[in-house]
Enzyme design. Sequence first.
Site, PDB file in Angstrom:
ATOM      1  N   LYS A  19       0.884  -1.179   0.000  1.00  0.00           N
ATOM      2  CA  LYS A  19       0.000   0.000   0.000  1.00  0.00           C
ATOM      3  C   LYS A  19       0.915   1.219   0.000  1.00  0.00           C
ATOM      4  O   LYS A  19       1.432   1.626   1.032  1.00  0.00           O
ATOM      5  CB  LYS A  19      -0.887  -0.024   1.254  1.00  0.00           C
ATOM      6  CG  LYS A  19      -2.194   0.736   1.157  1.00  0.00           C
ATOM      7  CD  LYS A  19      -2.092   2.191   0.823  1.00  0.00           C
ATOM      8  CE  LYS A  19      -1.681   3.068   1.972  1.00  0.00           C
ATOM      9  NZ  LYS A  19      -1.470   4.502   1.551  1.00  0.00           N
TER      10      LYS A  19
ATOM     11  N   GLU B 259      -0.431   7.628  -1.023  1.00  0.00           N
ATOM     12  CA  GLU B 259      -1.360   8.134  -2.045  1.00  0.00           C
ATOM     13  C   GLU B 259      -0.839   9.425  -2.687  1.00  0.00           C
ATOM     14  O   GLU B 259      -1.391   9.905  -3.661  1.00  0.00           O
ATOM     15  CB  GLU B 259      -2.766   8.341  -1.453  1.00  0.00           C
ATOM     16  CG  GLU B 259      -2.860   9.325  -0.294  1.00  0.00           C
ATOM     17  CD  GLU B 259      -2.573   8.689   1.074  1.00  0.00           C
ATOM     18  OE1 GLU B 259      -1.590   7.921   1.189  1.00  0.00           O
ATOM     19  OE2 GLU B 259      -3.309   8.998   2.031  1.00  0.00           O
TER      20      GLU B 259
ATOM     21  N   CYS C 212      13.834  10.705   6.417  1.00  0.00           N
ATOM     22  CA  CYS C 212      13.784  10.337   7.834  1.00  0.00           C
ATOM     23  C   CYS C 212      15.184  10.358   8.442  1.00  0.00           C
ATOM     24  O   CYS C 212      15.337  10.344   9.649  1.00  0.00           O
ATOM     25  CB  CYS C 212      13.161   8.967   8.008  1.00  0.00           C
ATOM     26  SG  CYS C 212      14.146   7.695   7.236  1.00  0.00           S
TER      27      CYS C 212
END
Length: 505
Positions: free
Chosen positions: A181, A184, A289
């Site tokens: 996933k 988006e 990150c």
Amino acid sequence: MSTSTPTPPATIPHWIDGRPHEGSATRVGDVTNPATGRVTGQVVLADADDIEAAVASAKAASAAWAATSVSARTQVVFRFRELLNERKEELAAIITAEHGKVHSDAVGEVSRGQEVVEFACGIPHLLKGANSPQVSTGVDVHSIRQPLGVVGIISPFNFPAMVPMWFFPIAIAAGNAVVLKPSEKDPSASIWMARLWQEAGLPDGVFTVLQGDKVAVDGLLDHPDVASISFVGSTPIAEYVYERASRAGKRVQALGGAKNHMVVLPDADLDLAADAAVSAGYGSAGERCMAISVVVAVGDTGDELVRRIAERTTTLRIGDGTRDADMGPLVTGAHRDKVASYVDAGEAEGATLVVDGRKVDADGEQDGFWLGPTLFDHVQPSMSIYTDEIFGPVLCVVRAETYAEALDLVNANKYGNGTAIFTGNGGAARAFEQDVQVGMIGVNVPIPVPMAYYSFGGWKASLFGDTHAHGVEGVHFFTRGKVVTTRWPDPGTAGGLELAFPKNH
Ligand code: NAD
């Protein structure tokens, strides 16, 4: 600033059963080109039926893939590596178009992901079990590792290719079926990688892309046929994912946010340190990150270090990542505005604004999501620019009197992803390495991202779960162990009742 003719947005589908799949959902999300501000795509957002279709397809493919010989699986991974290596520029262009990072940075991202694919090509060795003959008279013991089945990967916007590649090469090589996933915000890289897997010969259903938002995430966290979750994203969502998926009985690794400190001791090479602070603070517009967001200037280094960092920011070219730029735009307009609001807050809270990125002259379109490099000095740990993960090109300099004060500051921070020390003193570096409460440490290296054969992961609020990404820990995460104890007595030589707990002799 210039303008160009817009093209209509394309639909960005799921990838299920080896083909693009628009799914049944009526919801879509806009995908923008951050350098123009224009909507270039509409990604489908999964509903319950799409989640079911994705997981069912992966489940149907998983048993045959797990039973495929390790040599045959490795050959597919090896072909994926070859295709990726040949065509990484294509993938990098997709990343730049949806994320905004400059092309060279996007190529670097793909190359770092490719290293994990290369590591996964060694899976026959990595899956080898142990064998201990004659642990007791006539008794042998060996261990094996088996795939989990269907594994879920949920990834963030900032590395649309590399972060999924921290996980899926190993998961697939080990015999699992993957449901990815993606974010988006930049979902097209995943579809490109799905096509590449198909070209490499991976059976349909072993690599599935489920596009979506929270609905898709929650569907994977709760689904009884999903055995594990590998999540990377912000800390509040990582914590939520860890709790919910653990409650559903899954194996979970959830990597969260960061606030990475770079400690500069008085004996450091200040040019090296200033170069590192600029590269690690503003590369990828601070949307890493492992970006350095805090420089801790120890002793009397502060004034000169700040001067050298500020001087370097004036040489950076900010612009469209397809052009000759050092730093691109931020990923969305909303994120740019959020980062800019932190600059407002830092000013209001009394930090010294040395370089103001709100006044940026970018080589790109007017509606791009621009924010230039920003530098604050005399930042206090109570200020929101220090306490919060900003995830943008904002570098904060905190002054510390001593090494001990600097170390305490790093250790008091709630995050523990990466950190670096700049010094010419091996003893100080060694003490830092031993005492700092952080998962990945650089000594005169500002972004210490481990190689694929080591494992990537932070401490404290930067990682929930105990297993880091890739390396041997990745192989363990995506497999389950069994230990087999065997005896083959000659017919008629063994037997008899023995009700006491078995002991060795
Ligand atoms: P994010 O947390 O907003 O999103 C990550 C994923 O979670 C996405 O796939 C998104 O669709 C999903 N998501 C978002 N909101 C959700 C919700 N309410 N419920 C369920 N799922 C949800 O993170 P991001 O903005 O995409 O990425 C940036 C963050 O990721 C930063 O905090 C950065 O530090 C972190 N990050 C960490 C690492 C690491 O290795 N520790 C690596 C890369 C990025």
